[in-house]
Design an enzyme around this catalytic site. Structure first.
Site, PDB file in Angstrom:
ATOM      1  N   THR B 183       0.422  -0.478   0.104  1.00  0.00           N
ATOM      2  CA  THR B 183       0.145   0.185  -0.432  1.00  0.00           C
ATOM      3  C   THR B 183       0.722   0.383  -0.142  1.00  0.00           C
ATOM      4  O   THR B 183       1.869   1.171   1.078  1.00  0.00           O
ATOM      5  CB  THR B 183      -1.253   0.235   1.148  1.00  0.00           C
ATOM      6  OG1 THR B 183      -1.912  -0.825   1.071  1.00  0.00           O
ATOM      7  CG2 THR B 183      -1.991   1.820   1.477  1.00  0.00           C
ATOM      8  N   GLU B 269      11.187  -1.043  -0.903  1.00  0.00           N
ATOM      9  CA  GLU B 269      12.121  -2.751   0.041  1.00  0.00           C
ATOM     10  C   GLU B 269      13.476  -2.933  -0.616  1.00  0.00           C
ATOM     11  O   GLU B 269      13.037  -2.898  -1.702  1.00  0.00           O
ATOM     12  CB  GLU B 269      11.282  -3.539  -0.521  1.00  0.00           C
ATOM     13  CG  GLU B 269       9.613  -3.154   0.164  1.00  0.00           C
ATOM     14  CD  GLU B 269       8.504  -4.147  -0.238  1.00  0.00           C
ATOM     15  OE1 GLU B 269       8.121  -4.613   0.763  1.00  0.00           O
ATOM     16  OE2 GLU B 269       8.599  -4.874  -1.234  1.00  0.00           O
ATOM     17  N   ASN B 390      10.559 -10.068   0.532  1.00  0.00           N
ATOM     18  CA  ASN B 390       9.974 -10.167   0.153  1.00  0.00           C
ATOM     19  C   ASN B 390       9.458 -12.169  -0.204  1.00  0.00           C
ATOM     20  O   ASN B 390       8.648 -12.549  -0.266  1.00  0.00           O
ATOM     21  CB  ASN B 390       9.371  -9.711  -1.498  1.00  0.00           C
ATOM     22  CG  ASN B 390       8.523  -8.548  -0.894  1.00  0.00           C
ATOM     23  OD1 ASN B 390       7.855  -8.329  -0.456  1.00  0.00           O
ATOM     24  ND2 ASN B 390       9.819  -7.104  -2.203  1.00  0.00           N
TER      25      ASN B 390
END
Lengths: 395, 395
Positions: B183, B269, B390
């Protein structure tokens, strides 16, 4: 139809060779396929607007419908090389004409490797001088590789018109150890008898559901090429559309192409797992294939599978961001475990599913309950090794 | 116009608070913004077809044009949660109505976190009971974070109609440590006076060149939301379109949005570098923005930049595979070094450029010489850390 041992020269009337032209440090790097007679040729090429010089050359060969030889070098892609690059393609074909007497109009030229570097024509010429008509046919599959970890081949035979027809395919995947190395190349030979037009139609249609449905990292190379040669040396009558013989031939080509495509996906850069997505219930096949490919291409899905992490939300999010129709009723299975039903989370054993995600083939099944369209796509996981391969500066 | 120190409650008539509702283990996880009076509201939302329950709720608030409060939780996205999820959004707004007297029709509700998990309403209720009107406004920027490594804020002031108008923005990027967390959320407050319609028009148009031009991993979350509240508490007259005052206001909003967008890209990330692509010479701005985003989103470009590898071929290939017009004359600069001119490789000092690629801001400039369209996009490199974040199963 059955699989047989063989190489790219197994179908009747084909020969092949592979030599070390010193483009690579020590591996085979120049491959050659020749047919005894001019063959029907069909091809599909990269849609990248910055296509390589050999791609432009080969498109003309395919337009004419006939080819008798294919020469392939690895290590240098001959892409973004301007006028000089285009001239070097013609020179390569002319060198083969001098040596083997095959018109340069009948010779397809393919390259894979670094972008923006000119072909070293002295090495290409020296390599061609070493080629022989009945050479190292097994080596061809190795000579076209860049960073692939294994050769990718298949040979089939089937009875058509009561005779044995053979088909062989070899390919390489997109790999990058040297900067800018890329490309999917596939070569298929068959001794079947078929017109260039029908061969092209069959190839183009099967490409949509095979090679176009694999993705390693979402990038389309400047050099992607698939070429099929059909030389008729099985001496069967011509295969015509809408016949039982055509159905067999099409099945052979479909199996050859889908086998090669899956081998490329499984051997993607840094990959540890093959991922197969089967998506049904889309409004039509085209959107089903598109969505299946989006799932298998999502970095978040790919890293989750590398980590054996059953976080299905990433799969649903990949669908939602790409669908151009409403998807209120999704069903999702991973490794045959149901995780979502009527778009509502199902209780499942996360530890068990995580165990199953450690296998080397991952199956994702989606039903969108929004129509009768279905499709499949293949890819691989995204790993530390992928980043390593593509981040290291080695030139 | 100048940048000032501040937080989301710095513009006149706004208050904010943040508490730990135990959704996260120990960090702030519930944030609250309130205006003294109903404010004009504008919003842009994810285009993901699987949008979260709060997104559907907030779209109605924005349609009505007025809002007075925003409540945001992190840790749970309330996406793919069916009927129960939708009811929990309404319950959250009702809880605020009970406590602060603000109609639930004037309260926007936002969530970010795990997909497919229901909001723990007991914790939400307990958290709301702890909120106060003049609370920890600085903490708001922290309460909305998931895996972001830093808070992202900006405050500006400018003179409009001879009065000081203030604007503050905070946002979070897409991060994933827990599976399925994603998000982009952004909240902007201003004490300017402007109609909801003009506010929406301005927000929508600026979104195209700011938030829509950043990419971390190509995935669009189910919850992406940008909300702007303009409460008029600066007591200036209403700002109308095509006026000098509007120009200043639009510039404030543009700087707020582009600053926040770049902060998200830089804190992607696992990122170590911000990448800015400036593309000119396209047929129109839309295709320039699209191509700039394709370059900054290419896994091959992102890994090369992580490795400080000047392999410009990947940039050209990314253009070629995405352009829907011909690109025969490309000029390319990386960190102000010219590497390609008239689509022909230029000799450059690869070692020097590799050094320059170790900086933490990377500038890629492309001129396609095919028109007057231009655009920019921002992203980050693709690193081992991205794969680690991830791939790890942590739930």
């Amino acid at each position: 139809m059955k699989e047989i041992n063989g190489n790219i020269a197994t179908p009747a009337g084909f020969t092949a060779d592979a030599v070390h032209a010193q483009l690579k440090y020590k591996h085979l790097d120049l491959g050659f396929i020749m047919s005894d007679v001019p063959a029907a040729v069909a091809g599909v090429f990269t849609t990248n607007k910055v296509s390589a010089a050999p791609v432009k050359f080969d498109k003309n060969i395919v337009k004419n419908g006939k080819a008798q030889a294919i020469i392939v070098n690895s290590a240098v892609a001959n892409a973004v090389t301007g006028e000089e690059g285009a001239k070097n393609v013609v020179k390569t074909a002319k060198l083969l004409e001098e040596k083997f007497g095959i018109s340069s109009n009948l010779t397809a030229v393919c390259s894979t490797g670094v972008i923006g570097v000119q072909l070293p024509m002295d090495k290409i010429a020296a390599g061609i001088s070493k080629l022989s008509k009945n050479g190292n046919a097994d080596g061809f599959a190795e000579a076209i590789l860049t960073t692939d970890t294994k050769t990718k081949t298949i040979s089939l035979e089937a009875e058509i018109f009561d005779k044995t027809v053979k088909m062989s395919g070899v390919c390489k995947g997109s790999g990058m150890i040297h900067p800018n190395m890329a490309t999917m190349l596939a070569f298929i030979t068959t001794d079947a008898t078929i017109s260039p037009e029908l061969l092209q139609k069959t190839l183009s249609s099967l490409t949509e559901t095979t090679f176009n449905q694999i993705t390693v990292d979402g990038d389309t190379s400047t050099n992607d090429t698939v070429l099929v040669l059909a030389n008729g040396c099985s001496e069967i009558p011509e295969i015509l559309e809408n016949t039982a013989e055509y159905d067999i031939f099409k099945e052979m080509l479909a199996q050859t192409m889908s086998t090669l495509a899956k081998k490329i996906a499984a051997d993607g850069e840094g990959a540890t797992k093959l991922i197969e997505v089967t998506l049904s219930g889309a409004p039509d096949d085209l959107s089903a294939r598109m969505l299946a490919k989006k799932i298998v291409g999502s970095s978040l899905v790919k890293t989750a599978i590398f980590g054996a992490d059953p976080n299905w939300g990433r799969i649903i999010s990949a669908i939602g961001q790409s669908a151009i129709f409403e998807v209120p009723d999704i069903e999702l299975e991973i490794q045959n475990e149901l995780v979502l039903y009527h778009s509502t989370p199902v209780n499942f054993d996360a530890a068990l599913l995580s165990e199953k995600l450690k296998e080397d083939k991952i199956y994702i099944k989606v039903d969108l309950n929004a129509g009768n369209g279905s499709g499949q796509a293949w890819g691989c996981d995204l790993t530390y090794k992928y980043v390593e391969i593509n981040a290291l500066y080695t030139s």
